[in-house]
Scaffold this motif. Structure first.
Motif, PDB file in Angstrom:
ATOM      1  N   ILE A   3       0.861  -1.186   0.000  1.00  0.00           N
ATOM      2  CA  ILE A   3       0.000   0.000   0.000  1.00  0.00           C
ATOM      3  C   ILE A   3       0.896   1.234   0.000  1.00  0.00           C
ATOM      4  CG2 ILE A   3      -1.721   1.299   1.319  1.00  0.00           C
ATOM      5  CD1 ILE A   3      -2.607  -1.463   2.490  1.00  0.00           C
ATOM      6  N   THR A   4       0.605   2.155  -0.918  1.00  0.00           N
ATOM      7  CA  THR A   4       1.470   3.324  -1.059  1.00  0.00           C
ATOM      8  C   THR A   4       0.785   4.650  -0.719  1.00  0.00           C
ATOM      9  OG1 THR A   4       0.884   3.461  -3.410  1.00  0.00           O
ATOM     10  CG2 THR A   4       2.884   2.230  -2.829  1.00  0.00           C
ATOM     11  N   GLY A   5      -0.517   4.665  -0.595  1.00  0.00           N
ATOM     12  CA  GLY A   5      -1.197   5.921  -0.291  1.00  0.00           C
ATOM     13  C   GLY A   5      -2.693   5.808  -0.486  1.00  0.00           C
ATOM     14  N   TYR A   6      -3.373   6.918  -0.246  1.00  0.00           N
ATOM     15  CA  TYR A   6      -4.822   6.943  -0.456  1.00  0.00           C
ATOM     16  C   TYR A   6      -5.231   8.322  -0.936  1.00  0.00           C
ATOM     17  CZ  TYR A   6      -5.597   9.677   3.827  1.00  0.00           C
ATOM     18  OH  TYR A   6      -5.596  10.677   4.780  1.00  0.00           O
ATOM     19  N   ARG A   7      -6.388   8.370  -1.590  1.00  0.00           N
ATOM     20  CA  ARG A   7      -6.987   9.629  -2.008  1.00  0.00           C
ATOM     21  C   ARG A   7      -8.455   9.644  -1.604  1.00  0.00           C
ATOM     22  NH1 ARG A   7      -7.664  10.328  -7.271  1.00  0.00           N
ATOM     23  NH2 ARG A   7      -7.272   8.151  -7.874  1.00  0.00           N
ATOM     24  N   SER A   8      -8.950  10.824  -1.298  1.00  0.00           N
ATOM     25  CA  SER A   8     -10.364  10.989  -0.957  1.00  0.00           C
ATOM     26  C   SER A   8     -11.092  11.700  -2.083  1.00  0.00           C
ATOM     27  CB  SER A   8     -10.521  11.790   0.341  1.00  0.00           C
ATOM     28  OG  SER A   8     -10.025  11.062   1.444  1.00  0.00           O
ATOM     29  N   LEU A   9     -12.257  11.191  -2.403  1.00  0.00           N
ATOM     30  CA  LEU A   9     -13.152  11.828  -3.355  1.00  0.00           C
ATOM     31  C   LEU A   9     -14.525  11.967  -2.710  1.00  0.00           C
ATOM     32  CD1 LEU A   9     -12.478   9.870  -6.694  1.00  0.00           C
ATOM     33  CD2 LEU A   9     -11.618  12.132  -6.078  1.00  0.00           C
ATOM     34  N   ALA A  10     -15.341  12.819  -3.278  1.00  0.00           N
ATOM     35  CA  ALA A  10     -16.728  12.930  -2.818  1.00  0.00           C
ATOM     36  C   ALA A  10     -17.626  13.093  -4.027  1.00  0.00           C
ATOM     37  CB  ALA A  10     -16.896  14.117  -1.873  1.00  0.00           C
ATOM     38  N   THR A  11     -18.576  12.189  -4.163  1.00  0.00           N
ATOM     39  CA  THR A  11     -19.608  12.338  -5.176  1.00  0.00           C
ATOM     40  C   THR A  11     -20.942  12.503  -4.448  1.00  0.00           C
ATOM     41  OG1 THR A  11     -20.567  11.391  -7.182  1.00  0.00           O
ATOM     42  CG2 THR A  11     -19.949   9.834  -5.451  1.00  0.00           C
ATOM     43  N   VAL A  12     -22.033  12.418  -5.179  1.00  0.00           N
ATOM     44  CA  VAL A  12     -23.356  12.581  -4.567  1.00  0.00           C
ATOM     45  C   VAL A  12     -24.290  11.504  -5.084  1.00  0.00           C
ATOM     46  CG1 VAL A  12     -23.154  15.075  -4.220  1.00  0.00           C
ATOM     47  CG2 VAL A  12     -24.114  14.199  -6.372  1.00  0.00           C
ATOM     48  N   HIS A  13     -25.322  11.276  -4.300  1.00  0.00           N
ATOM     49  CA  HIS A  13     -26.430  10.440  -4.756  1.00  0.00           C
ATOM     50  C   HIS A  13     -27.629  11.344  -4.956  1.00  0.00           C
ATOM     51  CE1 HIS A  13     -28.348   6.536  -5.375  1.00  0.00           C
ATOM     52  NE2 HIS A  13     -29.429   7.092  -4.854  1.00  0.00           N
ATOM     53  N   GLU A  14     -28.222  11.268  -6.126  1.00  0.00           N
ATOM     54  CA  GLU A  14     -29.389  12.092  -6.450  1.00  0.00           C
ATOM     55  C   GLU A  14     -30.634  11.211  -6.395  1.00  0.00           C
ATOM     56  OE1 GLU A  14     -27.247  15.446  -9.265  1.00  0.00           O
ATOM     57  OE2 GLU A  14     -28.203  13.711 -10.261  1.00  0.00           O
ATOM     58  N   TRP A  15     -31.387  11.386  -5.326  1.00  0.00           N
ATOM     59  CA  TRP A  15     -32.539  10.524  -5.067  1.00  0.00           C
ATOM     60  C   TRP A  15     -33.756  10.893  -5.917  1.00  0.00           C
ATOM     61  CZ3 TRP A  15     -31.976   6.611  -1.354  1.00  0.00           C
ATOM     62  CH2 TRP A  15     -30.812   6.676  -0.567  1.00  0.00           C
ATOM     63  N   GLY A  16     -33.831  12.152  -6.340  1.00  0.00           N
ATOM     64  CA  GLY A  16     -34.985  12.593  -7.106  1.00  0.00           C
ATOM     65  C   GLY A  16     -36.225  12.812  -6.270  1.00  0.00           C
ATOM     66  N   ARG A  17     -36.046  12.938  -4.969  1.00  0.00           N
ATOM     67  CA  ARG A  17     -37.158  13.128  -4.032  1.00  0.00           C
ATOM     68  C   ARG A  17     -36.571  13.471  -2.672  1.00  0.00           C
ATOM     69  NH1 ARG A  17     -36.963   8.407  -1.063  1.00  0.00           N
ATOM     70  NH2 ARG A  17     -35.774   6.749  -2.083  1.00  0.00           N
ATOM     71  N   PRO A  18     -37.370  14.016  -1.751  1.00  0.00           N
ATOM     72  CA  PRO A  18     -36.865  14.244  -0.397  1.00  0.00           C
ATOM     73  C   PRO A  18     -36.562  12.917   0.298  1.00  0.00           C
ATOM     74  CG  PRO A  18     -39.066  15.204  -0.695  1.00  0.00           C
ATOM     75  CD  PRO A  18     -38.747  14.441  -1.929  1.00  0.00           C
ATOM     76  N   VAL A  19     -35.508  12.896   1.107  1.00  0.00           N
ATOM     77  CA  VAL A  19     -35.161  11.681   1.841  1.00  0.00           C
ATOM     78  C   VAL A  19     -34.904  12.036   3.309  1.00  0.00           C
ATOM     79  CG1 VAL A  19     -34.244  10.396  -0.126  1.00  0.00           C
ATOM     80  CG2 VAL A  19     -32.735  11.923   1.151  1.00  0.00           C
ATOM     81  N   GLY A  20     -35.212  11.084   4.185  1.00  0.00           N
ATOM     82  CA  GLY A  20     -34.957  11.299   5.603  1.00  0.00           C
ATOM     83  C   GLY A  20     -35.810  10.402   6.469  1.00  0.00           C
ATOM     84  N   ASP A  21     -35.820  10.722   7.748  1.00  0.00           N
ATOM     85  CA  ASP A  21     -36.606   9.959   8.707  1.00  0.00           C
ATOM     86  C   ASP A  21     -37.173  10.912   9.754  1.00  0.00           C
ATOM     87  OD1 ASP A  21     -34.549  10.443  10.652  1.00  0.00           O
ATOM     88  OD2 ASP A  21     -33.465   8.673   9.970  1.00  0.00           O
ATOM     89  N   VAL A  22     -37.632  10.354  10.861  1.00  0.00           N
ATOM     90  CA  VAL A  22     -38.285  11.158  11.883  1.00  0.00           C
ATOM     91  C   VAL A  22     -37.361  12.233  12.461  1.00  0.00           C
ATOM     92  CG1 VAL A  22     -37.670   9.583  13.758  1.00  0.00           C
ATOM     93  CG2 VAL A  22     -39.758  10.956  13.950  1.00  0.00           C
ATOM     94  N   ASN A  23     -36.061  12.078  12.315  1.00  0.00           N
ATOM     95  CA  ASN A  23     -35.105  13.031  12.860  1.00  0.00           C
ATOM     96  C   ASN A  23     -34.806  14.201  11.926  1.00  0.00           C
ATOM     97  OD1 ASN A  23     -34.390  11.566  15.387  1.00  0.00           O
ATOM     98  ND2 ASN A  23     -33.752   9.997  13.935  1.00  0.00           N
ATOM     99  N   GLY A  24     -35.246  14.125  10.678  1.00  0.00           N
ATOM    100  CA  GLY A  24     -34.993  15.212   9.749  1.00  0.00           C
ATOM    101  C   GLY A  24     -35.040  14.746   8.313  1.00  0.00           C
ATOM    102  N   VAL A  25     -35.164  15.706   7.398  1.00  0.00           N
ATOM    103  CA  VAL A  25     -35.340  15.388   5.984  1.00  0.00           C
ATOM    104  C   VAL A  25     -34.414  16.261   5.137  1.00  0.00           C
ATOM    105  CG1 VAL A  25     -36.955  15.539   4.043  1.00  0.00           C
ATOM    106  CG2 VAL A  25     -37.719  14.605   6.242  1.00  0.00           C
ATOM    107  N   VAL A  26     -33.809  15.653   4.117  1.00  0.00           N
ATOM    108  CA  VAL A  26     -33.069  16.395   3.103  1.00  0.00           C
ATOM    109  C   VAL A  26     -34.047  16.701   1.982  1.00  0.00           C
ATOM    110  CG1 VAL A  26     -31.159  16.339   1.455  1.00  0.00           C
ATOM    111  CG2 VAL A  26     -30.904  15.271   3.701  1.00  0.00           C
ATOM    112  N   ALA A  27     -34.585  17.902   1.998  1.00  0.00           N
ATOM    113  CA  ALA A  27     -35.654  18.254   1.066  1.00  0.00           C
ATOM    114  C   ALA A  27     -35.195  18.217  -0.377  1.00  0.00           C
ATOM    115  CB  ALA A  27     -36.206  19.636   1.405  1.00  0.00           C
ATOM    116  N   GLY A  28     -33.939  18.593  -0.641  1.00  0.00           N
ATOM    117  CA  GLY A  28     -33.434  18.635  -2.003  1.00  0.00           C
ATOM    118  C   GLY A  28     -33.124  17.278  -2.591  1.00  0.00           C
ATOM    119  N   GLY A  29     -33.054  16.247  -1.763  1.00  0.00           N
ATOM    120  CA  GLY A  29     -32.838  14.904  -2.261  1.00  0.00           C
ATOM    121  C   GLY A  29     -31.472  14.634  -2.841  1.00  0.00           C
TER     122      GLY A  29
END
Length: 377
Positions: A3-29
């Motif tokens: 093992i020589t190293g690591y890199r971090s990336l960040a992508t997104v998941h586009e749900w196409g609808r609001p997602v969440g539970d009783v603790n809160g919701v991501v309205a933009g999905g």
């Protein structure tokens, strides 16, 4: 190979609808999907998914090591953070690296991870889910209709504040799935919204009108007496464990017979799932991993004898990820691509403008100050 190293990336998941539970919701999905890429001196790269903000603390345990020694390296990572402890964000980093190590091990062997782990069958039974708390009743029916078309006969419904509302939705989902089963499996998840004094009473109220397969996280994750009370007082099985990190956090629940379906968080990695599965197997209990992007733990689920069912939260992959699996016939059909079967298109990720919103102050990862006090009369 080293093992020589690591890199971090960040992508997104586009749900196409609001997602969440009783603790809160991501309205933009749109939710963030962190990736860690573990690099080697022979050009192979391992892919891990999940938040890993503490990667800089954990990585020294891996630097220069042979990635094939996955289970030894897992313990080496835990030992490396011994003084400060391995819970929380640190455990997330361990899990992401562990996932990347297993990906590498299977790639080196030239086979999909499910084969490396000893599974005989590429099919993983699943149940439909989707963080659907914010959907209207009509939207909920339409959402689960697409899962019914793919052969699913079980689904999870989020709730916890309004019992009448929750029962109505549970029955609606049951009816959507009935073409596939006379008695669809209904999982009811309240995400730790209830106190011990509420959990038995409210579960019984729901059960008087809807048959539940399990009640999920009825009380706080560490509340052994509360979970035991629900086990004793409810007909449905009690499921919990997705937010527990390390075997030590499971033992009290298992020793007290306070859990009946042992869950694991997919973001905690492959080795965590395998070890929790073995612990549960020793207690005669089934194991069920919760859903996460690209369903990486499904490879391990295919290989353990006490796997019950895997949560599947969406039919699409995150932006820039191609995943060799098919969701059909009520589960996941894993492919033959070596490793986890996840191909990362970094150019596509780099040119995508959307930003994830899961970490916003509105939740759903933030517990409301009045949690447990918001029940609709």
């Amino acid at each position: 190979m080293r093992i020589t190293g690591y890199r971090s990336l960040a992508t997104v998941h586009e749900w196409g609808r609001p997602v969440g539970d009783v603790n809160g919701v991501v309205a933009g999905g749109v939710t963030e999907v962190p990736l860690v890429l573990l690099e080697t001196d022979e050009g192979l790269t391992g892919v891990g998914l999940g938040a890993h903000t503490e990667a800089h603390r954990v990585y020294p345990a891996l630097d220069g090591q042979d990635p094939r020694a996955v289970t030894s390296l897992y313990d080496r990572m835990l030992a490396h953070v011994f003084k400060s402890g391995h819970a929380g964000r640190t455990f997330g980093a361990v899990g992401a690296f562990d996932m990347a190590l297993w990906d590498l091990k299977a790639k080196i062997a030239g086979e999909p991870l499910w084969r490396t782990l000893g599974a005989a069958d590429r099919f993983v039974p699943g149940y439909a889910s989707g963080l659907e708390y914010a959907l209207t009743d009509d939207e909920l029916v339409a959402f689960y209709g697409q899962w019914a078309e793919r052969g699913f006969s079980g689904a999870k419904v989020k709730g916890g504040l309004d019992i009448d509302h929750d029962v109505r939705r549970l029955l609606a989902v049951r009816d959507v799935l009935r073409p596939n089963s006379a008695r669809p499996a209904l999982m009811y998840d309240v995400n730790e919204a209830w106190g011990r004094h509420q959990a038995v009473r409210l579960t019984r109220r729901v059960e008087s009108r809807a048959e539940l397969t399990w009640i999920e996280e009825p009380v706080r994750r560490w509340d052994v007496a509360g979970h035991r009370a629900v086990v004793t007082g409810a007909r449905a099985a009690v499921a919990t464990g997705e937010n527990l990190t390390g075997l030590e956090q499971y033992r009290a629940l298992l020793d007290a017979d306070a859990v009946e379906v042992v869950q694991t968080g997919s973001v905690w990695g492959i080795t965590h799932f395998l070890r929790v599965s073995t612990l549960a197997f020793g207690h005669g209990l089934p194991v069920s991993p919760v859903g996460y992007n690209a369903n990486p733990v499904a490879h391990a689920a295919a290989a353990v004898p006490n796997h019950l069912v895997t949560e599947i939260q969406d039919l699409r992959a995150p932006v820039g990820l191609r995943v060799d699996q098919e969701i059909c016939d009520g589960g996941i059909v894993l492919g033959d691509t070596p490793g986890l079967g996840i191909e990362v298109d970094e150019e596509s990720i780099a040119t995508h403008a959307a930003a994830g919103q899961w970490s916003g102050a509105a939740g759903p990862h933030v517990r409301p100050a009045d949690a447990g006090l918001r029940l609709v009369p």
